[in-house]
Design a protein around this motif. Structure first.
Motif, PDB file in Angstrom:
ATOM      1  N   LYS A  24       5.948   5.047   1.523  1.00 52.09           N
ATOM      2  CA  LYS A  24       6.257   4.934   0.123  1.00 52.09           C
ATOM      3  C   LYS A  24       5.276   4.882  -0.687  1.00 52.09           C
ATOM      4  CE  LYS A  24       9.785   1.608  -0.182  1.00 52.09           C
ATOM      5  NZ  LYS A  24      10.258   0.239  -0.165  1.00 52.09           N
ATOM      6  N   VAL A  25       4.367   4.083  -0.495  1.00 50.05           N
ATOM      7  CA  VAL A  25       3.119   3.711  -1.406  1.00 50.05           C
ATOM      8  C   VAL A  25       2.408   5.263  -1.601  1.00 50.05           C
ATOM      9  CG1 VAL A  25       0.918   2.599  -1.764  1.00 50.05           C
ATOM     10  CG2 VAL A  25       3.013   1.363  -1.083  1.00 50.05           C
ATOM     11  N   LEU A  26       2.142   5.909  -0.202  1.00 48.97           N
ATOM     12  CA  LEU A  26       1.500   7.192  -0.492  1.00 48.97           C
ATOM     13  C   LEU A  26       2.141   8.079  -1.352  1.00 48.97           C
ATOM     14  CD1 LEU A  26       0.450   7.766   3.145  1.00 48.97           C
ATOM     15  CD2 LEU A  26      -1.191   7.230   1.313  1.00 48.97           C
ATOM     16  N   LYS A  27       3.617   7.975  -1.265  1.00 51.38           N
ATOM     17  CA  LYS A  27       4.399   9.071  -2.095  1.00 51.38           C
ATOM     18  C   LYS A  27       4.125   8.625  -3.616  1.00 51.38           C
ATOM     19  CE  LYS A  27       7.912  10.933   1.019  1.00 51.38           C
ATOM     20  NZ  LYS A  27       6.736  12.015   1.210  1.00 51.38           N
ATOM     21  N   ALA A  28       4.097   7.467  -4.058  1.00 49.88           N
ATOM     22  CA  ALA A  28       4.008   7.082  -5.366  1.00 49.88           C
ATOM     23  C   ALA A  28       2.654   7.627  -5.712  1.00 49.88           C
ATOM     24  CB  ALA A  28       3.984   5.467  -5.402  1.00 49.88           C
ATOM     25  N   ALA A  29       1.566   7.624  -4.864  1.00 50.17           N
ATOM     26  CA  ALA A  29       0.296   8.083  -5.096  1.00 50.17           C
ATOM     27  C   ALA A  29       0.062   9.312  -5.376  1.00 50.17           C
ATOM     28  CB  ALA A  29      -0.677   7.432  -4.117  1.00 50.17           C
TER      29      ALA A  29
END
Ligand code: IPM
Ligand code: MN
Length: 361
Positions: A24-29
């Motif tokens: 999820k965090v990687l997708k935001a980045a």
């Protein structure tokens, strides 16, 4: 646009849940920093082993070679005898992909409780470079006269000059780039060798000679310290501020990084990278699969998120990595009540949301 192929292996217990938050965090980045992650899921782990008897087949290793990195959740299943999945999956990937560095930062973030009295984020801020392919992990061994009163068990700790040199090279380069002086938080960049030259007079003699030779010749600006491993454990508790970058063999590195992890707030926050600088690296939260918390939404995903952060840093996406680091620090300092499972004040997925929202900001 730069695209990275990422193999995602959630694994056992709470591994898949924390991995979802890291993704999820990687997708935001990715949305924000202009690169693409092409992610493929793999289901290796205890459940698959129980179904098929397969741990991590050679064909999977060949498949992994086509990826830029691997994101791992956790390996370990209560119904599977200890050693089978660890050796068959985790250690197999490390050795087969020659991930010869295990990089384990010991950093206390603002807002995170440490059992060390009087120490804060300023004092607990160092990194352990653990050699990841040699030592007793890959030395030969065996039994004779097993099961008799005369039974003999042998397991040898082995290091080659090649293994030692390539690990030291990485550690010196890392210190040059990320040491305390380089980061603007200290006067010197310091690499400390952790050994046991008073007893392991062969393997750590080799480490010590190689360390000073390389340091003198190629890194005269990096300060060199040496510590026995037992004393290191004392100083990690009493004076962690002495340390900058530490380098050590596989076994000592395994042991001291659990001590390091608890001083930085425990398994909910400690992450590591199994790195092959020329090949495919694998990033993981260093805690286990915590099976008793599976599916409850109470496990802390920050260690997995920090592992994803290290993955981006290693891939060269340093801006995105820095942003995730800042976001995690914001969340520990301003939002979470505790790093412990069930005591965070938020669910697993809410913690993931908090970090992802901050990254997207
Ligand atoms: C670690 C673990 C592993 C190790 C085990 C599970 C084989 O303790 O990653 O530190 O000893 O390396
Ligand atoms: Mn360990």
């Amino acid at each position: 646009m730069k695209t990275y192929k990422i193999a995602v292996m959630g694994g056992d217990g709470t591994g898949p849940e924390v991995t979802v938050e890291a993704v999820k965090v990687l997708k935001a980045a990715e949305a924000k920093f202009g690169f693409k992650l092409d992610m493929t899921d793999f289901d290796f782990g205890g459940e698959r082993y129980k179904r098929t008897g397969e741990t991590l087949p050679d064909s999977a290793i060949e498949e992994f070679r086509k990826f830029d990195a691997i994101l791992l959740g956790a390996i370990g299943h209560p119904d599977v005898k200890p050693g089978i999945l660890e050796k068959g999956i985790l250690l197999k990937a490390r050795f087969a992909l020659d991930q010869y560095i295990n990089l384990r930062p010991v950093r206390l973030f603002e807002g995170v409780e440490t059992p060390l009295k009087g120490k804060g984020p300023k004092e607990i801020d160092y990194v352990v470079v653990r050699e990841n392919t040699g030592d007793a992990y890959t030395g030969t061994g065996g039994f004779t006269m097993k099961g008799t009163p005369n039974e003999v068990a042998v397991q040898s700790a082995v290091y080659t000059r090649f293994q030692v040199d390539r690990c030291l090279k990485y550690a010196f380069e890392y210190t040059k780039k990320y040491g305390k002086k380089a980061r603007g938080v200290g006067k010197e960049n310091t690499l400390g060798l952790v050994g046991k030259t008073n007893v392991l007079t062969y393997i750590y003699d080799l480490w010590e000679r190689a360390f000073h030779e390389m340091g003198q010749k190629e890194y005269p600006d990096i300060r060199r310290d040496y510590y026995h491993v037992d004393a290191t454990c004392m100083w990690m508790v009493k004076s962690p501020e002495w340390f900058d970058v530490l380098v050590t063999g596989n076994m000592f590195g395994d042991i001291i990084t659990d001590l390091g992890a608890i001083t930085q707030g425990g398994m909910g926050i400690a992450a590591g990278g199994n790195i092959n600088p020329q090949g495919v690296s694998m990033f993981e939260p260093i805690g286990g699969s915590a099976p008793k918390y599976t599916g409850m939404g109470v496990i802390n995903p920050l260690a997995a998120i920090c592992a994803a952060q290290m993955m981006l840093e290693t891939l060269g996406e340093e801006k995105a990595a820095k942003k995730i680091d800042e976001a995690v620090r914001f969340v520990t300092a301003n939002k979470m009540k505790s790093m412990a499972a069930g005591k965070m004040g938020f669910s697993t997925s809410q913690v993931g949301d908090l970090v992802a929202e901050k990254v997207a900001e």
